[in-house]
Write a protein that holds these residues in place. Structure first.
Motif, PDB file in Angstrom:
ATOM      1  N   ASP A  17      75.615   0.965  15.224  1.00 53.93           N
ATOM      2  CA  ASP A  17      76.275   0.880  16.524  1.00 53.93           C
ATOM      3  C   ASP A  17      75.780   2.001  17.434  1.00 53.93           C
ATOM      4  N   TYR A  18      75.751   1.706  18.720  1.00 51.38           N
ATOM      5  CA  TYR A  18      75.436   2.748  19.686  1.00 51.38           C
ATOM      6  C   TYR A  18      76.139   2.420  20.999  1.00 51.38           C
ATOM      7  N   THR A  19      76.443   3.462  21.736  1.00 53.76           N
ATOM      8  CA  THR A  19      77.001   3.280  23.070  1.00 53.76           C
ATOM      9  C   THR A  19      76.563   4.428  23.962  1.00 53.76           C
ATOM     10  N   GLY A  47      68.009  -5.875  20.828  1.00 50.00           N
ATOM     11  CA  GLY A  47      68.488  -7.212  20.487  1.00 50.00           C
ATOM     12  C   GLY A  47      69.934  -7.232  20.041  1.00 50.00           C
ATOM     13  N   ARG A  48      70.499  -6.059  19.849  1.00 49.52           N
ATOM     14  CA  ARG A  48      71.916  -5.943  19.483  1.00 49.52           C
ATOM     15  C   ARG A  48      72.751  -5.410  20.631  1.00 49.52           C
ATOM     16  N   GLY A  49      72.131  -5.152  21.772  1.00 49.59           N
ATOM     17  CA  GLY A  49      72.851  -4.477  22.834  1.00 49.59           C
ATOM     18  C   GLY A  49      73.020  -5.257  24.122  1.00 49.59           C
ATOM     19  N   PHE A  50      73.966  -4.788  24.906  1.00 47.75           N
ATOM     20  CA  PHE A  50      74.195  -5.246  26.271  1.00 47.75           C
ATOM     21  C   PHE A  50      73.769  -4.106  27.194  1.00 47.75           C
ATOM     22  N   GLY A  51      73.320  -4.423  28.379  1.00 42.83           N
ATOM     23  CA  GLY A  51      72.912  -3.402  29.332  1.00 42.83           C
ATOM     24  C   GLY A  51      74.014  -3.089  30.331  1.00 42.83           C
ATOM     25  N   ARG A  57      72.077   2.009  30.898  1.00 48.55           N
ATOM     26  CA  ARG A  57      72.036   2.344  29.470  1.00 48.55           C
ATOM     27  C   ARG A  57      72.512   1.132  28.692  1.00 48.55           C
ATOM     28  N   ALA A  58      72.714   1.280  27.390  1.00 47.34           N
ATOM     29  CA  ALA A  58      73.092   0.132  26.567  1.00 47.34           C
ATOM     30  C   ALA A  58      74.226   0.458  25.606  1.00 47.34           C
ATOM     31  N   THR A  59      74.835  -0.603  25.091  1.00 52.92           N
ATOM     32  CA  THR A  59      75.912  -0.492  24.112  1.00 52.92           C
ATOM     33  C   THR A  59      75.903  -1.729  23.226  1.00 52.92           C
TER      34      THR A  59
END
Length: 135
Positions: A17-19, A47-51, A57-59
């Motif tokens: 996970d990242y945010t 491919g796992r994130g939204f912008g 940035r992404a999460t």
């Protein structure tokens, strides 16, 4: 109107996970790089994130919320962000830019319209259903 925003809910429940977005920031479905398309579990993670439309940035987690937004305001937010990020260049005509904005808005709408307010969503290009509710 229902929209997709960055959230810290369920963040960290899944390995990788990242945010980097601001909680509550409007999200969009970003393009996926070639590296993630070839290896969704070992790539960069896009491919796992939204912008994030504001932070750029992404999460990995988004939440469906109800906000006092109009369709025109959503289109303007998307257009402004994509222009700032260089996706809408001067080489594109007004019609082409409007088509890109509408495509992004439609992709987000397709997710939010199918889910209840409060649902936390993840993205995963490596499964048959690339968007799923986790909370």
């Amino acid at each position: 109107m229902k929209i997709l925003v960055a959230t810290n809910r369920t963040q960290g429940d899944r390995e990788g996970d990242y945010t980097f977005c601001v909680p509550g920031e409007l999200l969009w479905i970003t393009e996926v790089c070639g590296r993630d398309r070839r290896d969704p579990r070992g790539g960069c993670g896009c491919g796992r994130g939204f912008g994030g439309l504001t932070s750029h940035r992404a999460t990995t987690t988004g939440e469906i919320v109800e906000r006092d937004f109009t369709d025109d305001e959503l289109r303007l937010a998307v257009q402004t962000s994509l222009t700032d990020q260089g996706w809408l260049s001067e080489a594109l005509s007004e019609v082409e830019c409007a088509a890109v904005v509408e495509e992004v808005v439609s992709e987000v709408r397709a997710i939010v319209e199918a889910l209840p307010v409060g649902a936390v969503v993840r993205r995963d290009i490596d499964v048959s259903a690339p968007f799923r509710v986790v909370s």
